[in-house]
Design a protein around this motif. Sequence first.
Motif, mmCIF file in Angstrom:
data_model
loop_
_atom_site.group_PDB
_atom_site.id
_atom_site.type_symbol
_atom_site.label_atom_id
_atom_site.label_comp_id
_atom_site.label_asym_id
_atom_site.label_seq_id
_atom_site.Cartn_x
_atom_site.Cartn_y
_atom_site.Cartn_z
ATOM 1 N N THR A 1 8.801 3.671 10.964
ATOM 2 C CA THR A 1 7.906 4.768 11.325
ATOM 3 C C THR A 1 7.198 5.366 10.118
ATOM 4 O O THR A 1 6.247 6.127 10.284
ATOM 5 C CB THR A 1 8.654 5.878 12.105
ATOM 6 O OG1 THR A 1 9.755 6.340 11.322
ATOM 7 C CG2 THR A 1 9.142 5.377 13.446
ATOM 8 N N ASN A 2 7.625 5.022 8.915
ATOM 9 C CA ASN A 2 6.976 5.530 7.711
ATOM 10 C C ASN A 2 6.190 4.463 6.963
ATOM 11 O O ASN A 2 5.588 4.742 5.924
ATOM 12 C CB ASN A 2 8.010 6.158 6.777
ATOM 13 C CG ASN A 2 8.435 7.515 7.257
ATOM 14 O OD1 ASN A 2 7.754 8.499 7.024
ATOM 15 N ND2 ASN A 2 9.546 7.569 7.981
ATOM 16 N N THR B 1 3.050 5.938 -3.094
ATOM 17 C CA THR B 1 2.171 4.817 -3.433
ATOM 18 C C THR B 1 2.372 4.407 -4.897
ATOM 19 O O THR B 1 1.764 3.446 -5.351
ATOM 20 C CB THR B 1 0.690 5.191 -3.222
ATOM 21 O OG1 THR B 1 0.391 6.339 -4.009
ATOM 22 C CG2 THR B 1 0.409 5.478 -1.752
ATOM 23 N N ASP B 2 3.232 5.121 -5.609
ATOM 24 C CA ASP B 2 3.465 4.909 -7.036
ATOM 25 C C ASP B 2 4.727 4.065 -7.245
ATOM 26 O O ASP B 2 5.840 4.534 -6.973
ATOM 27 C CB ASP B 2 3.608 6.259 -7.728
ATOM 28 C CG ASP B 2 3.853 6.144 -9.222
ATOM 29 O OD1 ASP B 2 3.915 5.016 -9.748
ATOM 30 O OD2 ASP B 2 3.990 7.205 -9.861
ATOM 31 N N SER C 1 0.830 -1.203 0.000
ATOM 32 C CA SER C 1 0.000 0.000 0.000
ATOM 33 C C SER C 1 0.866 1.256 0.000
ATOM 34 O O SER C 1 0.411 2.323 -0.386
ATOM 35 C CB SER C 1 -0.919 0.010 1.219
ATOM 36 O OG SER C 1 -0.160 -0.026 2.407
ATOM 37 N N ARG C 2 2.113 1.110 0.422
ATOM 38 C CA ARG C 2 3.024 2.248 0.494
ATOM 39 C C ARG C 2 4.450 1.749 0.257
ATOM 40 O O ARG C 2 4.868 0.762 0.855
ATOM 41 C CB ARG C 2 2.921 2.874 1.883
ATOM 42 C CG ARG C 2 3.601 4.190 2.040
ATOM 43 C CD ARG C 2 3.428 4.762 3.443
ATOM 44 N NE ARG C 2 2.055 4.649 3.922
ATOM 45 C CZ ARG C 2 1.721 4.662 5.203
ATOM 46 N NH1 ARG C 2 2.634 4.794 6.135
ATOM 47 N NH2 ARG C 2 0.462 4.560 5.567
ATOM 48 N N PRO D 1 3.194 1.254 7.191
ATOM 49 C CA PRO D 1 2.054 0.848 8.034
ATOM 50 C C PRO D 1 2.417 -0.352 8.902
ATOM 51 O O PRO D 1 3.389 -1.057 8.626
ATOM 52 C CB PRO D 1 0.972 0.487 7.005
ATOM 53 C CG PRO D 1 1.692 0.209 5.744
ATOM 54 C CD PRO D 1 2.960 0.992 5.773
ATOM 55 N N PRO D 2 1.643 -0.605 9.966
ATOM 56 C CA PRO D 2 1.866 -1.824 10.752
ATOM 57 C C PRO D 2 1.785 -3.058 9.854
ATOM 58 O O PRO D 2 1.186 -3.025 8.783
ATOM 59 C CB PRO D 2 0.717 -1.811 11.762
ATOM 60 C CG PRO D 2 0.307 -0.385 11.855
ATOM 61 C CD PRO D 2 0.537 0.199 10.486
ATOM 62 N N TYR D 3 2.382 -4.119 10.302
ATOM 63 C CA TYR D 3 2.420 -5.403 9.579
ATOM 64 C C TYR D 3 3.218 -5.311 8.276
ATOM 65 O O TYR D 3 2.956 -6.048 7.332
ATOM 66 C CB TYR D 3 1.004 -5.934 9.305
ATOM 67 C CG TYR D 3 0.194 -6.137 10.553
ATOM 68 C CD1 TYR D 3 0.350 -7.279 11.331
ATOM 69 C CD2 TYR D 3 -0.713 -5.172 10.967
ATOM 70 C CE1 TYR D 3 -0.381 -7.457 12.492
ATOM 71 C CE2 TYR D 3 -1.454 -5.335 12.132
ATOM 72 C CZ TYR D 3 -1.286 -6.481 12.888
ATOM 73 O OH TYR D 3 -2.010 -6.643 14.034
ATOM 74 N N SER D 4 4.179 -4.419 8.221
ATOM 75 C CA SER D 4 4.999 -4.258 7.017
ATOM 76 C C SER D 4 6.178 -5.221 7.021
ATOM 77 O O SER D 4 6.554 -5.762 8.056
ATOM 78 C CB SER D 4 5.533 -2.823 6.916
ATOM 79 O OG SER D 4 4.507 -1.926 6.632
ATOM 80 N N ASP D 5 6.732 -5.401 5.841
ATOM 81 C CA ASP D 5 7.972 -6.146 5.672
ATOM 82 C C ASP D 5 9.043 -5.152 5.263
ATOM 83 O O ASP D 5 8.904 -4.472 4.241
ATOM 84 C CB ASP D 5 7.819 -7.213 4.589
ATOM 85 C CG ASP D 5 6.920 -8.342 5.036
ATOM 86 O OD1 ASP D 5 7.382 -9.171 5.838
ATOM 87 O OD2 ASP D 5 5.759 -8.380 4.600
#
Length: 196
Positions: free
Chosen positions: A85-86, A54-55, A35-36, A88-92
């Motif tokens: 910190t930049n 997001t691109d 998503s980001r 979202p939660p649950y990121s890799d």
Amino acid sequence: IAIDRSASMCEEIEAVKVKVAEIVQTALETGVTPSRYVLVPFGDPPVPPPIVTTDPQEYLEAVMLLDCSWGGTEQFWTAIQLGLTNAPPYSDIIVFTDEPGDDTERKDGVIGLAEGLFSQVSVVYSEGGDIPEDHLDLCKATGGLCIQFNQVNAGDIVELLSSSIEESKAIISQFNDLSGFSLKGLQVDTTLVEEP
């Protein structure tokens, strides 16, 4: 993704760019897109602000502009903190480096942050020899992987990311020995949008 762009990575930086481009392209082809996108280039202090978009095309352009600096003080833990910190939660978070980092005083705080955000941190290490113990601690604590750069391909990384995204859709904890009535919160990433 955090990329060490210090002098010791000059020979590897082009290969890292190719790996990142392969990861993004494979993710697009398989429909496993984040998503980001977050890019944290690091080397000598201070670590610059991350590139957040997001691109995927904008992200790849930023990656292709990376070059190595001529310092040698890697801010490994600071870069991971900025990535976490930049994102979202649950990121890799994937970190490409060849050094253990000169800011180890941040280690415990960064591991705690990753655990609190339910994020996995994987380290792709390009220096010969053993992966540093601090990197192994980070990967073990967050559920990430520590792997040698020359032993990984982009498809494997995307497959791992894909499986973690699928698993994150329904993580349920079981609580034992609770008495009485209690409410439990469940975090949901609202940035995910299902395309028709």
